[in-house]
Design an enzyme around this catalytic site. Structure first.
Site, PDB file in Angstrom:
ATOM      1  N   GLU A  48      -1.188   4.162   1.598  1.00 16.73           N
ATOM      2  CA  GLU A  48      -1.710   5.531   1.653  1.00 16.73           C
ATOM      3  C   GLU A  48      -1.536   6.177   3.024  1.00 16.73           C
ATOM      4  OE1 GLU A  48      -3.400   3.009   0.306  1.00 16.73           O
ATOM      5  OE2 GLU A  48      -4.025   3.581  -1.718  1.00 16.73           O
ATOM      6  N   PHE A 110     -17.912   0.583  -7.631  1.00 24.41           N
ATOM      7  CA  PHE A 110     -16.623  -0.022  -7.285  1.00 24.41           C
ATOM      8  C   PHE A 110     -15.688   1.036  -6.705  1.00 24.41           C
ATOM      9  CE2 PHE A 110     -12.245  -1.207  -8.602  1.00 24.41           C
ATOM     10  CZ  PHE A 110     -12.098  -2.289  -7.745  1.00 24.41           C
ATOM     11  N   GLN A 111     -15.073   0.710  -5.594  1.00 23.64           N
ATOM     12  CA  GLN A 111     -14.150   1.598  -4.877  1.00 23.64           C
ATOM     13  C   GLN A 111     -14.792   2.948  -4.538  1.00 23.64           C
ATOM     14  OE1 GLN A 111     -10.234   1.541  -6.860  1.00 23.64           O
ATOM     15  NE2 GLN A 111      -9.709  -0.184  -5.538  1.00 23.64           N
ATOM     16  N   LYS A 160     -14.149  11.435 -10.649  1.00 27.12           N
ATOM     17  CA  LYS A 160     -13.335  11.258 -11.855  1.00 27.12           C
ATOM     18  C   LYS A 160     -13.797  12.138 -13.011  1.00 27.12           C
ATOM     19  CE  LYS A 160     -10.933   7.568 -14.286  1.00 27.12           C
ATOM     20  NZ  LYS A 160     -10.825   6.124 -14.503  1.00 27.12           N
ATOM     21  N   MET A 472       4.916   0.426  26.198  1.00 25.62           N
ATOM     22  CA  MET A 472       4.141   1.302  27.076  1.00 25.62           C
ATOM     23  C   MET A 472       2.929   0.565  27.643  1.00 25.62           C
ATOM     24  SD  MET A 472       4.112   4.181  28.524  1.00 25.62           S
ATOM     25  CE  MET A 472       4.848   5.644  27.780  1.00 25.62           C
TER      26      MET A 472
END
Lengths: 567, 167
Positions: A48, A110-111, A160, A472
């Site tokens: 993602e 969940f999630q 949802k 760096m």
């Protein structure tokens, strides 16, 4: 009757969205089901984080608003560094996230993650949609907020059941935007603009300090016009590269920590600093008390909060850079502002004697690679960088000709940004050559996107400046930590082999003499190509202003030859 | 360090308080009190924020508040003619006898209301500017304060000036 997901996709189309970078999951299934045959192109990334960086790269290359999509919980959380990147660099991005159903919100389902809470400090605004009937209005507002004023990311969290909720849309579909708390200022105050012109007329040693705001507002033509009319030398921030062609006689190059000596000296000596779409970041100013210490300051910015934040300003002008510059051009036409001769002579002298240089010997120096690339592409194409030494060498040595050619994470300095951003930029500009300049460290932060490049045959050219170090950080350890290279060394990786595993051709280059041929081969190849440049391992980015020093106080300006260096 | 009173109109929506308070904490601004409640229109809430800082800091606070999409208007009323009030409830030890009558006397002087009487305690309600509340608190301390709650400052400009019509 329509579902929330259907309204969402319709609304995105109404805003002109034709591509989404995303990754599916349980909480966005209704959206993906509508997306499937919607006509909007969907690019399946491998993480993602890459979706949001790609949307950001797409936005920077095109000037349009980029859109990404992720599921709830871990999917949404993986967007955060990308959202913060877009926020710091004022890039218009819409992040769509799935969420658990409204009835389960706050239940540790969940999630589930509180993504609106988490992203509050790194978005321009965000929404948790609680009713499908609000989707159309919220999408309109979100695009308006993201793409106007000081641009930035807006997140829309969609539970949802909101995606599946039924809405009767028989009433008027046109929802007027009514945001009484959001009224960005576009036109500069005429009185302030007059005062600015007066200061410019009186100044003996003026300089323009142009930033990313010039790119974001598409006002580089106006900037160049004004500079040429009034003989104003120009220096740009890293974010402002391309606002004025690299080889323009009034351009002093980049200023700041790794800026040119010319730019840093000129800013230190100027008596008038005209800041346009720049925010006096610490990487630019060094010790702020000694930044343009004897100058009056004009500051043009669309975000009033930037004016006076770090440096006191004599003439503040809140407005869109393009609008303000056009007004300044109109006013200047009637005036006779004389050339500032001794100052311009001095500028010319600095330009000749104090621009970027490196030790050009037989070794494979990264600067040489960038110069060759710049020559082969004749300063065209879109150059996307990762973060670190690779970024600074690209910024210093590529001869950018126009805006939106340079795409790099400035404010947040996000390693792993470049590769997915290059993919996004390539989808925005399919006919342009898009080149990623990466380090071996940063490339490995989103190396999985080779899968995306392979799947869609995205023709990005991947150049890895491979020194087997987090370069760096190693440079800072060399200069300020007695060469104690604490956890900055990386083992060698067969990048060509990894690319091959994804079906992407590549070359390893160890010799300076092979650089040109390899770059030409990459450019001639139809489709993606990777070059693993095994560069001089302890090459540094110079000049450099140590943290907290004045910008005129640079180290590494004198480049010793090899014999001298040994002593 | 100066104390500034900001009167802020915000959209009456969930999450606005989090945005405002988050802004203060993440930018390191000092907030002395923040009071929020509904105001003359049902879809707008008014926040009264007392913040400390030098002039430049307060200027930044105001500008950053203005950047929040749900903030409709920010007005610094410190230097404007305004009225301000704070309310406190103080549960003070007041055993029957001398002690109770002394506490009642103090309450009378300060025009505080007795709103609850227990066998050993009374609860006083007092309204005024912050200084007045500080003063009664000091006087009541020797008797023993069990509990106290202060609302933080609320303020309005005098006359016909309002946040929306102020420049």
């Amino acid at each position: 009757m329509k579902t929330g997901a259907q309204i969402l996709i319709e609304s995105l189309k109404d805003e002109g969205t034709d591509i989404i970078f995303g990754y599916p999951g349980g909480s966005v299934l209704p959206i993906y089901d509508v997306l499937y045959d919607s006509g909007i192109k969907h690019i399946l990334v491998r993480h993602e984080q890459a979706a949001v960086h790609a949307a950001d790269g797409y936005a920077r290359a095109s000037g349009k608003t980029g859109v990404c999509l992720a599921t709830s919980g871990p999917g949404a959380c993986n967007l955060i560094s990308g959202i913060a990147t877009a926020n710091m660099d004022s890039v218009p991005v819409i992040a769509l996230t799935g969420q658990v159903p409204t009835g389960m919100l706050g239940n540790d389902a969940f999630q589930e993650s509180d993504i609106t809470g988490i992203t509050m400090p790194v978005t321009k605004h965000n929404y948790l949609v609680n009713d499908a009937g609000n989707i159309r209005r919220i999408v309109r507002e979100a695009f308006f907020i993201a793409g106007t004023g000081r641009k930035g990311p807006v997140l829309i969290d969609l539970p949802k059941d909101v995606q599946t909720g039924q809405v009767d849309e028989s009433e008027n579909l046109k929802t007027e935007i009514n945001l009484r708390g959001y009224k960005p200022t576009f036109r500069g105050h005429p009185k302030q603009i007059k005062s600015a012109i007066k200061l410019i007329a009186e100044a003996k040693r003026p300089i323009v300090y142009a930033g990313g705001g010039v790119i974001a507002s598409d006002s580089s033509a106006e900037l160049i016009q004004l500079a040429e009319m009034l003989d104003l030398p120009v220096t740009t921030t890293m974010m402002g590269l391309g606002a004025i062609p690299a080889h323009h006689p009034l351009n002093l190059g980049m200023l700041g920590m790794h800026g040119t000596e010319a730019a840093n000296y000129a800013v230190t000596e100027c008596d008038l600093l005209i800041a346009v779409g720049a925010r006096f970041d610490d990487r630019v100013t060094g010790k702020i008390e000694l930044f343009a210490p004897n100058a009056k300051v004009i500051h043009i910015d669309v975000d009033p909060a930037e004016i006076g934040k770090n440096k006191a300003v004599d003439v503040p002008i809140v407005g869109d850079a393009g609008e303000v510059l056009r007004e300044m051009i109109n006013l200047s036409e009637t005036l006779d502002i004389k050339k500032k001769d001794p100052w311009l002579v001095k500028i010319e002298n600095w330009r000749e004697n104090h621009m970027m240089k490196y030790r050009d010997d037989k070794e494979l120096h990264p600067q040489y690679i960038i110069e060759q690339l710049s020559g082969i592409l004749e300063g065209e194409g879109i150059i996307v960088s990762e973060v670190g030494q690779n970024q600074m060498w690209a910024a210093q040595y590529y001869g950018f000709k126009s805006p939106r050619q340079w795409i790099s994470s400035g404010g947040l300095g996000t390693m792993g940004y470049g590769f997915p951003a290059a993919i996004g930029a390539q989808f925005a500009k399919p006919d342009e050559t898009v080149v990623l300049i990466a380090g071996d460290g940063s490339f490995q932060m989103n190396i999985q996107e080779l899968g995306t490049v392979s799947q869609y045959n995205v023709p990005v050219k991947i150049l890895i400046l491979n020194n087997m170090y987090l370069g760096m950080v190693r440079q800072w350890q060399e200069l300020f930590y007695e060469r104690r290279y604490s956890y900055t060394e990386l083992p060698q990786v067969d990048f060509v082999g990894i690319a091959a595993a994804y079906g992407i051709p590549g070359l390893k280059v160890e010799d300076k003499d092979d650089v040109e041929a390899a770059l030409k081969k990459a450019m001639e190849t139809d489709g993606p190509f990777l070059i693993d440049f095994r560069i001089e391992r302890e090459e540094n980015v110079f000049p450099m202003v140590p943290a907290g020093a004045a910008i005129s106080d640079m180290i590494g300006c004198h480049i010793p030859d090899k014999e001298e260096a040994k002593r | 360090m100066k104390k500034q009173i900001l009167s802020v109109l915000v959209e009456n929506q969930s999450g606005v308080l989090a945005r405002v308070s988050g802004l203060f904490s993440r930018r390191g601004y000092n907030i002395e009190s923040l009071v929020v409640g509904r105001c003359e229109s049902p879809d707008i809430s008014r926040m009264t924020i007392v913040a400390c800082g030098d002039e430049a800091q307060i200027e930044q606070v105001k500008k950053q508040l203005n950047k929040l999409i749900e903030v409709i208007k920010v007005t610094d009323i410190t230097e404007r003619k305004h009225v301000e009030r704070e309310l406190a409830l103080i549960k003070v030890n007041a055993e029957p006898g001398d002690m109770r009558s002394e506490v009642m006397q103090i309450a009378g002087i300060f025009r505080a209301k007795v709103i609850d009487v227990g066998s050993k305690t009374i609860v006083l309600e007092i309204t005024g500017d912050s200084g007045k509340i500080d003063a009664i608190e000091e006087l009541l301390k020797p008797y023993g304060i069990y509990e106290m709650v202060r609302t933080g400052k609320v303020a309005l400009q005098r006359g016909s000036a309002t946040v929306l019509n102020s420049k």
